[in-house]
Write an enzyme that holds these catalytic residues in place. Sequence first.
Site, short mmCIF file in Angstrom:
data_model
loop_
_atom_site.label_atom_id
_atom_site.label_comp_id
_atom_site.label_asym_id
_atom_site.label_seq_id
_atom_site.Cartn_x
_atom_site.Cartn_y
_atom_site.Cartn_z
CE1 TYR A 89 26.30 91.95 91.67
CE2 TYR A 89 27.18 93.08 91.30
CZ TYR A 89 25.97 92.60 91.11
OH TYR A 89 25.39 93.30 89.94
CG HIS A 111 21.05 93.02 92.99
ND1 HIS A 111 21.73 92.95 93.86
CD2 HIS A 111 20.89 93.07 91.50
CE1 HIS A 111 22.82 92.24 92.99
NE2 HIS A 111 22.41 92.22 91.35
CB SER A 155 25.07 90.29 81.42
OG SER A 155 25.36 89.92 82.59
N PRO A 156 25.85 92.78 78.86
CG PRO A 156 27.18 94.85 78.47
CD PRO A 156 27.02 93.79 80.05
CG LEU A 157 31.03 92.47 76.90
CD1 LEU A 157 32.29 92.09 77.21
CD2 LEU A 157 31.34 92.96 75.13
CG PHE A 184 28.04 84.19 73.90
CD1 PHE A 184 28.45 82.33 73.11
CD2 PHE A 184 27.27 84.36 72.38
CE1 PHE A 184 27.94 81.31 72.38
CE2 PHE A 184 27.18 83.90 71.55
CZ PHE A 184 27.78 82.14 71.23
CG PHE A 185 28.64 88.71 71.63
CD1 PHE A 185 28.33 87.85 70.31
CD2 PHE A 185 26.89 88.51 72.81
CE1 PHE A 185 26.76 87.80 70.41
CE2 PHE A 185 26.37 88.27 73.19
CZ PHE A 185 25.42 87.73 71.76
N GLY A 186 32.42 88.26 73.57
CA GLY A 186 34.20 87.93 74.03
C GLY A 186 34.89 86.52 73.40
N GLY A 187 33.83 85.62 73.36
CA GLY A 187 34.42 83.96 73.54
C GLY A 187 34.50 83.33 74.04
P1 ATR Z 1 28.83 90.47 83.51
O1 ATR Z 1 27.60 91.85 83.42
O2 ATR Z 1 27.33 89.73 83.62
O3 ATR Z 1 29.53 90.51 84.49
P2 ATR Z 1 29.59 90.99 80.49
O4 ATR Z 1 29.50 92.40 81.19
O5 ATR Z 1 27.99 90.51 79.25
O6 ATR Z 1 28.80 90.45 81.99
O7 ATR Z 1 30.29 89.92 80.13
C1 ATR Z 1 31.27 89.46 81.45
C2 ATR Z 1 32.20 88.62 80.87
O8 ATR Z 1 32.88 89.04 79.32
C3 ATR Z 1 33.80 88.33 81.50
O9 ATR Z 1 34.16 87.20 81.73
C4 ATR Z 1 34.89 88.80 80.95
O10 ATR Z 1 35.77 88.35 80.75
P3 ATR Z 1 37.29 88.83 80.89
O11 ATR Z 1 37.46 89.51 83.26
O12 ATR Z 1 38.38 87.56 81.07
O13 ATR Z 1 37.59 89.86 80.17
C5 ATR Z 1 35.05 89.18 79.71
N1 ATR Z 1 34.97 90.47 78.88
C6 ATR Z 1 34.95 91.43 79.15
N2 ATR Z 1 35.27 91.98 78.12
C7 ATR Z 1 35.68 91.28 76.97
C8 ATR Z 1 37.17 91.85 75.92
N3 ATR Z 1 36.78 92.70 75.53
N4 ATR Z 1 36.80 90.42 74.91
C9 ATR Z 1 36.80 89.59 75.37
N5 ATR Z 1 36.00 89.36 76.72
C10 ATR Z 1 36.11 89.71 77.66
#
Ligand code: ATR
Length: 355
Positions: free
Chosen positions: A66, A138, A217-219, A223-226
């Site tokens: 990373y 990994h 990537s639980p979000l 995407f689920f954060g918009g």
């Molecule tokens: P990964 O595991 O790949 O990092 P993720 O946890 O599913 O993926 O999502 C990470 C993304 O969600 C990031 O782009 C983060 O953006 P910010 O740095 O701008 O927060 C976004 N994210 C995390 N928590 C969030 C929340 N509560 N609301 C909106 N976006 C969120």
Amino acid sequence: MAARQSGLIIPRVKLGTQGFEVSKLGFGCMGLSGAYNDPVAEEDGVSIIKYAFNKGITFFDTADVYGAAGANELLVGKALKQLHREKVQLATKFGISRTQSRDFSGMIVKGSPDYVRSCIEASLKRLDVEYIDLYYQHRVDTSVPIEDTVGELKKLVEEEKIKYIGLSEASPDTIRRAHAVHPITAVQIEWSLWTRDIEEEIVPLCRELGIGIVPYSPLGRGFFGGKGVVESMHAISSLKTSHPRFQAENLDKNKSIYDRVNNLAKKHQATPAQLALAWVLHQGEDIVPIPGTTKIKNLDQNIGALAVKLSEKDLKEISESVPADDVAGGRYYNGLDHFSWKLANTPAKDSKIST
Ligand code: ATR
């Protein structure tokens, strides 16, 4: 938009059956070094890690690959200096090596015992620690019998350089064979409302073997954060060009998924990100997601997701609002299909492919 607040105590849970205790919510540090946006300034990265720790998140996830030249491990190492090392569960990973090229073509998977050894030494140095709590492979090197890779990891446990062993994106056969060499404590793998293909085989297998699951990537990568829906794509240009689900045509279709989750979120006085995360958190005691964020506000929201209580009926309703057939685009990056757990088998121990 309503958001659950986070004045709560983060529960502690056991990952795997070897006694490894972590916070029920982890923190994925990758994004701090620029996976989706530009890297954050070092002091901001250190601050958010400290903030998470002070809120009760003690399980931090990084990897040697990373950021440029180990930047994410270096950052986490800096933050650790300001925390109580023994109260942190530090997870890092080896196995993806980068050539000069910073694009996906420069990513090579390696799992030979010599490579494992060189990686642990480099990670310990960058993190400036005596040991790693959880050391993951990994990605699985499909040319090296998994027994050889885990055999070397087992030696690292004996030498007290690492405490527990994990695998990421490993196939069922690889998980089973690895676990026979040394207990595997956790499998890290993608799991979210729109990526559910592990539920049939991987999840039951991990439960059978007593292995914890760490969904990444639980979000849905934001995407689920918009992201890409209510927030501009500008912020995630890397996803726009390289991830099928964020490409214009697919994203247009996927927006209706976001709308449905957003509507359900209102019913639970939560944001869509909180509902998506709460859904993952509810998949079992042994499930410890590691959402990533660069913003304190979003981190607070993610902690607040622990306060969203969902019944079986709620979980079913939320699951059914994202039918697999409605999700447009593959779950993984273009050109990296071979990184998927579905293809992560290794040769039998006595039939090593010579390279
Ligand atoms: P990964 O595991 O790949 O990092 P993720 O946890 O599913 O993926 O999502 C990470 C993304 O969600 C990031 O782009 C983060 O953006 P910010 O740095 O701008 O927060 C976004 N994210 C995390 N928590 C969030 C929340 N509560 N609301 C909106 N976006 C969120």
